[in-house]
Design an enzyme around this catalytic site. Structure first.
Site, PDB file in Angstrom:
ATOM      1  N   GLY A 103      15.542  28.406  14.071  1.00 33.77           N
ATOM      2  CA  GLY A 103      16.529  27.442  14.548  1.00 33.77           C
ATOM      3  C   GLY A 103      15.877  26.086  14.708  1.00 33.77           C
ATOM      4  N   CYS A 130      10.136  32.638  13.501  1.00 32.98           N
ATOM      5  CA  CYS A 130       9.935  31.220  13.792  1.00 32.98           C
ATOM      6  C   CYS A 130      10.470  30.871  15.183  1.00 32.98           C
ATOM      7  CB  CYS A 130      10.558  30.384  12.667  1.00 32.98           C
ATOM      8  SG  CYS A 130       9.928  28.724  12.624  1.00 32.98           S
ATOM      9  N   TYR A 131      11.579  30.133  15.274  1.00 36.28           N
ATOM     10  CA  TYR A 131      12.125  29.833  16.601  1.00 36.28           C
ATOM     11  C   TYR A 131      12.389  31.132  17.373  1.00 36.28           C
ATOM     12  CZ  TYR A 131      15.268  28.088  20.245  1.00 36.28           C
ATOM     13  OH  TYR A 131      15.850  27.795  21.443  1.00 36.28           O
ATOM     14  N   HIS A 217       8.686  32.216   7.595  1.00 36.42           N
ATOM     15  CA  HIS A 217      10.008  32.719   7.192  1.00 36.42           C
ATOM     16  C   HIS A 217       9.870  33.800   6.113  1.00 36.42           C
ATOM     17  CE1 HIS A 217      12.668  29.932   9.357  1.00 36.42           C
ATOM     18  NE2 HIS A 217      11.621  29.122   9.308  1.00 36.42           N
ATOM     19  N   GLU A 219      12.277  35.557   4.925  1.00 34.92           N
ATOM     20  CA  GLU A 219      13.520  35.708   4.174  1.00 34.92           C
ATOM     21  C   GLU A 219      13.595  34.806   2.942  1.00 34.92           C
ATOM     22  OE1 GLU A 219      13.021  34.281   7.018  1.00 34.92           O
ATOM     23  OE2 GLU A 219      14.471  32.743   7.568  1.00 34.92           O
ATOM     24  N   SER A 271      45.363  35.121  -8.157  1.00 31.69           N
ATOM     25  CA  SER A 271      45.153  33.940  -8.993  1.00 31.69           C
ATOM     26  C   SER A 271      44.345  34.272 -10.239  1.00 31.69           C
ATOM     27  CB  SER A 271      44.400  32.875  -8.192  1.00 31.69           C
ATOM     28  OG  SER A 271      43.061  33.308  -7.995  1.00 31.69           O
ATOM     29  N   GLY A 272      43.740  35.441 -10.259  1.00 28.97           N
ATOM     30  CA  GLY A 272      42.853  35.772 -11.370  1.00 28.97           C
ATOM     31  C   GLY A 272      41.416  35.417 -11.057  1.00 28.97           C
ATOM     32  N   GLY A 273      41.173  34.746  -9.921  1.00 24.50           N
ATOM     33  CA  GLY A 273      39.806  34.459  -9.481  1.00 24.50           C
ATOM     34  C   GLY A 273      39.171  35.734  -8.939  1.00 24.50           C
ATOM     35  N   VAL A 274      37.856  35.676  -8.727  1.00 23.98           N
ATOM     36  CA  VAL A 274      37.119  36.885  -8.343  1.00 23.98           C
ATOM     37  C   VAL A 274      37.659  37.476  -7.043  1.00 23.98           C
ATOM     38  CG1 VAL A 274      34.849  37.845  -7.870  1.00 23.98           C
ATOM     39  CG2 VAL A 274      35.074  35.876  -9.384  1.00 23.98           C
ATOM     40  N   ASP A 275      37.756  36.653  -6.003  1.00 25.55           N
ATOM     41  CA  ASP A 275      38.088  37.191  -4.687  1.00 25.55           C
ATOM     42  C   ASP A 275      39.495  37.788  -4.652  1.00 25.55           C
ATOM     43  OD1 ASP A 275      35.664  36.111  -4.204  1.00 25.55           O
ATOM     44  OD2 ASP A 275      36.394  34.400  -3.054  1.00 25.55           O
ATOM     45  N   SER A 276      40.454  37.051  -5.173  1.00 30.47           N
ATOM     46  CA  SER A 276      41.828  37.572  -5.105  1.00 30.47           C
ATOM     47  C   SER A 276      41.976  38.786  -6.021  1.00 30.47           C
ATOM     48  CB  SER A 276      42.858  36.483  -5.429  1.00 30.47           C
ATOM     49  OG  SER A 276      42.927  36.218  -6.805  1.00 30.47           O
ATOM     50  N   LYS A 417      29.340  37.162  -1.590  1.00 30.25           N
ATOM     51  CA  LYS A 417      29.961  37.033  -2.911  1.00 30.25           C
ATOM     52  C   LYS A 417      29.412  38.034  -3.933  1.00 30.25           C
ATOM     53  CE  LYS A 417      32.605  34.449  -5.577  1.00 30.25           C
ATOM     54  NZ  LYS A 417      33.923  33.953  -5.193  1.00 30.25           N
TER      55      LYS A 417
END
Ligand code: XMP
Length: 561
Positions: A103, A130-131, A217, A219, A271-276, A417
């Site tokens: 942080g 770290c923090y 870090h 990660e 909509s044809g997008g990935v998420d929908s 995602k």
């Protein structure tokens, strides 16, 4: 930032997305703005108590989300929660251990955010990064002080004498990524130094109760052995089994959706997008014809987009789809409009109107499905006090049309995602669909500078089709965040054969990005650019000049409007 974070609960958040793949839900937000209503909070269950998890306590590091991503790569479920989250929200996750993130703060500042007491009272393993390490040090009775110099960048970590399961499989020396000003001056009682760097005599500390601190870090990619350390913590220290798989996720989601929906009716905006696409397919798998998808074609889609989406979902997957071709209606409303924000408002408002009209025809509906993702949930939990200037209105999603008192169904709200993509593939969606680049809700309207007309839409579709095909042929499509054509309102003189031409200027935009917040212009090969340019001026009537956009974001944005 850790300080001043909202107390908003992690399960009751309203979605503010940072990614570009926002698509249809953008419009729902506009409805919320218009109506001034809040959506009914999602009843989406938090993952089942029997699942093991690691909980990351967020102190506001820019890498916090990455920690959760890494842990999930080991097939262990992981959630990121604000540092002031009460135990009641954590308990159902059945944590096996805690990670305290980095942080921007300093633990000796008066209002420094600290870890809640339950972290220590639970007697579960803790890893402070770290923090987070400094928080541990302060709260467990050690001393943190301002370092003689700020340590930023690469350092070499050397293992000390003491052994620990946290260090299993690590080489004696390895590069790590540092980013800190404060340092551990005195470790808390019971801790020993496990590793050091030139500037940090205590770069890893630990005690025999499973509490560890890392000054660097693990990660980030710049710490090559960071994954080993995190994996050791998760498996060897916390004793996780690794039961978080996409297959399990799908099975659990299906039973949860069935339980939640009962005999109710669900609508989704496809909509044809990935998420929908993924959210609709998953819900369809669970409740079949109780789901109706509404696909509003605003006439601003790419070439063949509407037909392809309909084919996949209606013919191949046998889903219940209402197709509303409202192209003309949108075009009429956009007549004479040149201001980008106005275009967005009009398209958003009109979208809601069409969506509602279609939904009303169905009769009683109980749920609205949304493709909210985990980064949106995290961002909204953290965004309570963030004051930001509005650049474009598209970054908010998640409202409900005012008159629809629907509950939200958000089965993807705990996924990143790339996990959504894996779910899509596991559900049998085509790679081409699952790896689709983000496409903005207002579609081609914000890639046509100035007034939108049918003629311009056709020109842009032609140019865009060539860009997409050439990029795919060059096998660069997946590496790029987005690649597309923009139709400017500039006309210039050219020569074709023996004739003078006076045609449009088309710009090509291709960017790489992690999350659309920043982006770099893609260094496309000259040959590829030459092919795209040649094909556009030869194959798209009305265009006689092509330029390549070599600005990054910031200072530009990805879209031109
Ligand atoms: P900018 O242009 O702000 O875009 O750099 C960042 C990402 O957001 C997408 N974008 C939109 N998405 N509705 C959307 O659903 C919009 O109005 C909108 N405007 C931009 C853009 O494609 C990029 O991925």
């Amino acid at each position: 930032m850790a300080k001043g974070k909202s107390n908003q609960s992690i399960n009751n958040s309203h979605r503010v997305t940072t990614s570009g793949d926002i698509e249809v839900s953008t419009y729902l937000e506009i409805a919320k703005e218009i109506a001034g209503v809040q959506p009914t909070p999602s009843k989406e269950a938090i993952p089942e108590a029997k699942r093991e998890s690691i909980v990351v306590i967020d102190f506001g590091s820019q890498y916090s989300m990455l920690i959760a991503r890494r842990v999930r790569e080991f097939q262990v479920y992981c959630e990121l929660v604000p540092h002031d989250t009460p135990w009641e929200k954590i308990a159902p996750l059945n944590p096996k251990g805690f990670i305290l993130s980095g942080g921007p703060g300093s633990v000796y500042e008066p209002d420094a955010p600290l870890a809640p007491a339950y972290i220590y009272e639970s007697h579960l393993p803790i890893l402070g990064i770290c923090y987070g390490m400094q928080v541990l040090t302060k709260q467990l009775g050690g001393r943190v002080a301002l370092g003689a110099k700020h340590e930023y960048g690469h350092a070499i970590l050397h293992l000390g004498e003491a052994d620990s399961p946290l260090l299993a499989d690590l080489p004696p020396s390895t590069p790590v990524w540092m980013s800190h000003g404060d340092k551990i001056e005195e470790m808390p009682p019971g801790f020993t130094t496990l590793a050091y760097t030139e500037n940090s005599p205590t770069a890893i500390m630990g005690n025999d109760r499973g509490i560890f601190g890392l000054q660097f870090h693990p990660e980030v990619a710049h710490t090559p052995e960071g994954k080993t350390i995190l994996k050791n913590f998760v498996y060897r220290i916390c004793g996780c089994q690794g039961n978080w798989t996409i297959g399990n996720f799908i099975d659990e989601s299906i039973s949860r959706i069935r339980e939640q929906v009962g005999k109710g009716k669900v609508i989704s905006a496809l909509s044809g997008g990935v998420d929908s696409s993924v959210v609709s397919t998953l819900i369809h798998r669970a409740i079949d014809d109780q789901l109706t998808c509404i696909f509003v074609n605003h006439g601003l889609l790419r070439r063949e987009e509407a037909e392809r989406t309909l084919n996949v979902f209606r013919l191949n997957l046998g889903m219940n789809i209402i197709y509303a071709d409202a192209s003309e209606r949108f075009l009429n409303r956009l007549k004479g409009i040149t201001d980008p924000e106005m275009k967005r408002k009009i398209i958003g408002g009109e979208f809601i109107a069409v969506f509602e009209e279609e939904a009303n025809r169905i009769g009683k509906i109980d749920f609205l499905a949304q493709g909210t993702l985990y980064p949106d949930v995290i961002e909204s939990a953290a965004s309570g006090s963030k004051a930001s200037v509005k650049i474009k209105t598209h970054h908010n999603v998640g409202g409900l049309p005012a008159k629809m008192t629907l509950q939200l169904l958000e089965p993807l709200r705990y996924l990143f995602k790339d996990e959504v993509r894996q779910v899509g593939l596991a559900l049998g969606l085509l790679e081409e669909m699952v790896w689709r680049q983000p496409f903005p809700g207002p579609g081609l309207a914000i890639r046509i500078i100035g007034e939108v007309t049918q003629e311009k839409i056709e020109i842009l579709r032609g140019a865009d089709w060539i860009v997409m095909n050439e990029i795919k042929k060059a096998k660069l499509y997946r590496q790029l965040w987005q690649s597309f054509a923009v139709l400017t309102d500039v006309k210039s003189v050219g020569v074709m054969g023996d004739f003078r031409t006076y045609g449009y200027l088309v710009a090509i935009r291709a960017v790489t990005s992690e999350d659309a917040m920043t982006a770099d212009w893609a260094r496309l090969p000259y040959d590829l650019l030459a092919r795209i340019s040649n094909r556009i001026v030869n194959e798209v009537p009305g265009v006689n000049r092509v330029v390549y956009d070599i600005t990054s974001k910031p200072p530009s944005t990805i879209e031109w409007e």
